[in-house]
Motif scaffolding. Structure first.
Motif, PDB file in Angstrom:
ATOM      1  N   THR A  70      -3.242  26.747  67.833  1.00 24.60           N
ATOM      2  CA  THR A  70      -4.703  27.520  68.223  1.00 24.60           C
ATOM      3  C   THR A  70      -4.436  29.048  68.200  1.00 24.60           C
ATOM      4  N   ASN A  71      -3.335  29.528  68.160  1.00 26.05           N
ATOM      5  CA  ASN A  71      -3.169  30.974  68.110  1.00 26.05           C
ATOM      6  C   ASN A  71      -1.757  31.367  67.734  1.00 26.05           C
ATOM      7  N   LEU A  72      -1.673  32.407  67.009  1.00 23.95           N
ATOM      8  CA  LEU A  72      -0.315  32.980  66.305  1.00 23.95           C
ATOM      9  C   LEU A  72      -0.405  34.323  66.291  1.00 23.95           C
ATOM     10  N   LYS A  73       0.895  34.795  67.185  1.00 24.94           N
ATOM     11  CA  LYS A  73       1.007  36.358  67.353  1.00 24.94           C
ATOM     12  C   LYS A  73       2.270  36.796  67.069  1.00 24.94           C
ATOM     13  N   GLU A  74       2.483  38.139  66.787  1.00 24.43           N
ATOM     14  CA  GLU A  74       3.821  38.700  66.881  1.00 24.43           C
ATOM     15  C   GLU A  74       3.801  39.597  67.997  1.00 24.43           C
ATOM     16  N   GLY A  76       6.765  41.887  70.556  1.00 29.73           N
ATOM     17  CA  GLY A  76       8.216  42.808  70.733  1.00 29.73           C
ATOM     18  C   GLY A  76       8.166  43.611  69.535  1.00 29.73           C
ATOM     19  N   VAL A  77       9.320  44.369  69.396  1.00 28.00           N
ATOM     20  CA  VAL A  77       9.562  45.379  68.447  1.00 28.00           C
ATOM     21  C   VAL A  77      10.948  45.302  67.952  1.00 28.00           C
ATOM     22  N   GLY A  78      11.236  45.806  66.763  1.00 28.68           N
ATOM     23  CA  GLY A  78      12.570  45.882  66.335  1.00 28.68           C
ATOM     24  C   GLY A  78      13.360  44.479  66.397  1.00 28.68           C
ATOM     25  N   ARG A  79      14.568  44.367  66.836  1.00 35.00           N
ATOM     26  CA  ARG A  79      15.222  43.163  66.879  1.00 35.00           C
ATOM     27  C   ARG A  79      14.546  42.150  67.854  1.00 35.00           C
ATOM     28  N   LYS A  80      13.898  42.634  68.693  1.00 39.90           N
ATOM     29  CA  LYS A  80      13.195  41.621  69.730  1.00 39.90           C
ATOM     30  C   LYS A  80      11.945  40.965  69.378  1.00 39.90           C
ATOM     31  N   LYS A  81      11.622  41.327  68.078  1.00 41.07           N
ATOM     32  CA  LYS A  81      10.414  40.895  67.555  1.00 41.07           C
ATOM     33  C   LYS A  81      10.345  39.743  67.336  1.00 41.07           C
ATOM     34  N   ARG A  82       9.300  38.836  67.783  1.00 38.94           N
ATOM     35  CA  ARG A  82       9.216  37.312  67.700  1.00 38.94           C
ATOM     36  C   ARG A  82       7.871  36.835  67.116  1.00 38.94           C
ATOM     37  N   LEU A  83       7.721  35.620  66.667  1.00 38.43           N
ATOM     38  CA  LEU A  83       6.520  35.037  66.398  1.00 38.43           C
ATOM     39  C   LEU A  83       6.345  33.957  67.332  1.00 38.43           C
ATOM     40  N   ILE A  84       5.032  33.923  67.939  1.00 41.73           N
ATOM     41  CA  ILE A  84       4.654  32.997  68.954  1.00 41.73           C
ATOM     42  C   ILE A  84       3.509  32.217  68.572  1.00 41.73           C
ATOM     43  N   ALA A  85       3.594  31.043  68.457  1.00 45.03           N
ATOM     44  CA  ALA A  85       2.373  29.852  68.091  1.00 45.03           C
ATOM     45  C   ALA A  85       1.981  29.511  69.442  1.00 45.03           C
ATOM     46  N   THR A  86       0.902  29.220  69.817  1.00 45.22           N
ATOM     47  CA  THR A  86       0.298  28.417  70.838  1.00 45.22           C
ATOM     48  C   THR A  86      -0.145  27.039  70.357  1.00 45.22           C
ATOM     49  N   PHE A  87       0.829  26.158  70.803  1.00 43.51           N
ATOM     50  CA  PHE A  87       0.438  24.635  70.175  1.00 43.51           C
ATOM     51  C   PHE A  87      -0.033  23.885  71.511  1.00 43.51           C
ATOM     52  N   SER A  88      -1.148  22.979  71.094  1.00 42.84           N
ATOM     53  CA  SER A  88      -1.723  22.335  72.239  1.00 42.84           C
ATOM     54  C   SER A  88      -2.020  20.981  71.664  1.00 42.84           C
ATOM     55  N   LYS A 100      13.227  34.793  63.748  1.00 41.91           N
ATOM     56  CA  LYS A 100      13.400  35.441  62.517  1.00 41.91           C
ATOM     57  C   LYS A 100      12.057  35.223  61.663  1.00 41.91           C
ATOM     58  N   ILE A 101      11.233  36.280  61.703  1.00 36.64           N
ATOM     59  CA  ILE A 101      10.251  36.209  61.196  1.00 36.64           C
ATOM     60  C   ILE A 101       9.873  36.526  59.666  1.00 36.64           C
ATOM     61  N   ASN A 102       9.427  35.936  58.915  1.00 36.46           N
ATOM     62  CA  ASN A 102       9.313  36.377  57.418  1.00 36.46           C
ATOM     63  C   ASN A 102       7.789  36.245  57.131  1.00 36.46           C
ATOM     64  N   LYS A 103       7.435  36.620  55.713  1.00 35.32           N
ATOM     65  CA  LYS A 103       6.162  36.607  55.407  1.00 35.32           C
ATOM     66  C   LYS A 103       5.853  35.164  54.755  1.00 35.32           C
ATOM     67  N   TRP A 104       6.821  34.508  54.342  1.00 33.88           N
ATOM     68  CA  TRP A 104       6.811  33.167  53.979  1.00 33.88           C
ATOM     69  C   TRP A 104       6.235  32.272  55.203  1.00 33.88           C
ATOM     70  N   LEU A 105       6.854  32.213  56.256  1.00 36.25           N
ATOM     71  CA  LEU A 105       6.418  31.570  57.394  1.00 36.25           C
ATOM     72  C   LEU A 105       5.130  31.839  57.865  1.00 36.25           C
ATOM     73  N   ILE A 106       4.958  33.086  58.138  1.00 39.27           N
ATOM     74  CA  ILE A 106       3.230  33.379  58.652  1.00 39.27           C
ATOM     75  C   ILE A 106       2.176  32.965  57.738  1.00 39.27           C
ATOM     76  N   MET A 158      20.202  32.601  55.851  1.00 39.42           N
ATOM     77  CA  MET A 158      19.653  33.182  54.626  1.00 39.42           C
ATOM     78  C   MET A 158      18.762  32.087  53.896  1.00 39.42           C
ATOM     79  N   LEU A 159      19.078  30.664  54.034  1.00 38.29           N
ATOM     80  CA  LEU A 159      18.050  29.760  53.554  1.00 38.29           C
ATOM     81  C   LEU A 159      17.052  29.718  54.341  1.00 38.29           C
ATOM     82  N   ILE A 160      17.112  29.618  55.583  1.00 34.94           N
ATOM     83  CA  ILE A 160      15.961  29.379  56.335  1.00 34.94           C
ATOM     84  C   ILE A 160      14.928  30.863  56.245  1.00 34.94           C
ATOM     85  N   LYS A 161      15.680  31.918  56.269  1.00 33.61           N
ATOM     86  CA  LYS A 161      14.498  33.060  55.807  1.00 33.61           C
ATOM     87  C   LYS A 161      14.078  32.994  54.499  1.00 33.61           C
TER      88      LYS A 161
END
Length: 233
Positions: A70-74, A76-88, A100-106, A158-161
């Motif tokens: 229902t929601n997706l947000k980034e 934190g900053v730098g190495r502490k940056k993460r992607l969080i999805a609200t799942f319900s 590990k955030i990448n364009k493909w995932l988002i 690397m494969l996951i990324k």
């Protein structure tokens, strides 16, 4: 085995292509159809059981749930940056987290799409989350067709990324199995197979990647180990 077929470069397999082939070669040393066939799961997970979010026990190691993001947000900053999805689901909410955030995932995640989520349960400061989950678009008619045991294959960061998840690897292995089914030649005498009640060689390779039960998995492992020891002696 059909030597020419099994020595086919991996880039010619449907779903691979030159870019994925380079990654598979560099990261997992998979160069040919034969290399891919011999890349066995290192463990298996049971994907027949589903949980409601409200019933998830902190003692569980892995969970599978059906719901919507229902929601997706980034955050934190730098190495502490993460992607969080609200799942319900209809009983509660849980966070899905990617460190590990990448364009493909988002770009691949769709809000309000119904997903099947599978992953390890994490508990931090009393809050439950699932880091780096497997996401699969929910298709009710397909759930009944799922194999009880699903293989988990070797992978790298690397494969996951680059978007080559375990699901991707399973898909290309399934494509390989379709192409080579009935083409793996027997190499043990029939009387040995009958005496020790062994699976035939073709079935053993199919089943070790896609076992329909624990018994079938054990039979395929026994057959392939027996073959190895038989030829060593």
């Amino acid at each position: 085995m059909n030597i020419d077929l099994f020595n086919t470069p991996i880039e010619f397999l449907k779903g691979v292509g030159p870019n994925r082939a380079k990654l598979l070669k560099d990261q997992l040393k998979i160069f040919t159809y034969k290399d891919l066939l011999y890349t066995f799961p290192y463990r298996y997970v049971d994907k027949t059981k589903f949980y409601k979010i409200s019933s998830i026990d902190s003692l569980l190691s892995e969970v599978q749930i059906i719901g919507k993001i229902t929601n997706l947000k980034e955050v934190g900053v730098g190495r502490k940056k993460r992607l969080i999805a609200t799942f319900s689901d209809d009983t509660g909410v849980i966070n899905l987290v990617w460190f590990k955030i990448n364009k493909w995932l988002i770009e691949s995640i769709k809000i309000n799409q119904t997903y099947v989520v599978f992953g390890k349960l994490n508990l931090y400061n009393g809050a439950k989350s699932i880091p780096h989950p497997d996401l699969e678009i929910y298709k009710g008619e397909n759930l009944k067709k799922k194999s009880k045991l699903v293989g988990v294959y070797p992978s790298t960061e690397m494969l996951i990324k680059r978007g080559i998840t375990n699901k991707t690897i399973r898909n290309i292995i399934n494509e390989l199995l379709i192409q080579i089914n009935k083409k793996i030649e027997e190499n043990l005498p029939e009387y040995i197979i009958n005496k020790f009640q062994l699976l035939d060689r073709n079935s053993a390779y199919i089943c070790i990647h896609n076992p329909q039960s624990s018994n079938e998995l054990n039979q395929s492992i026994f057959r392939l180990k027996f073959e190895e020891i038989f030829y060593l002696q």
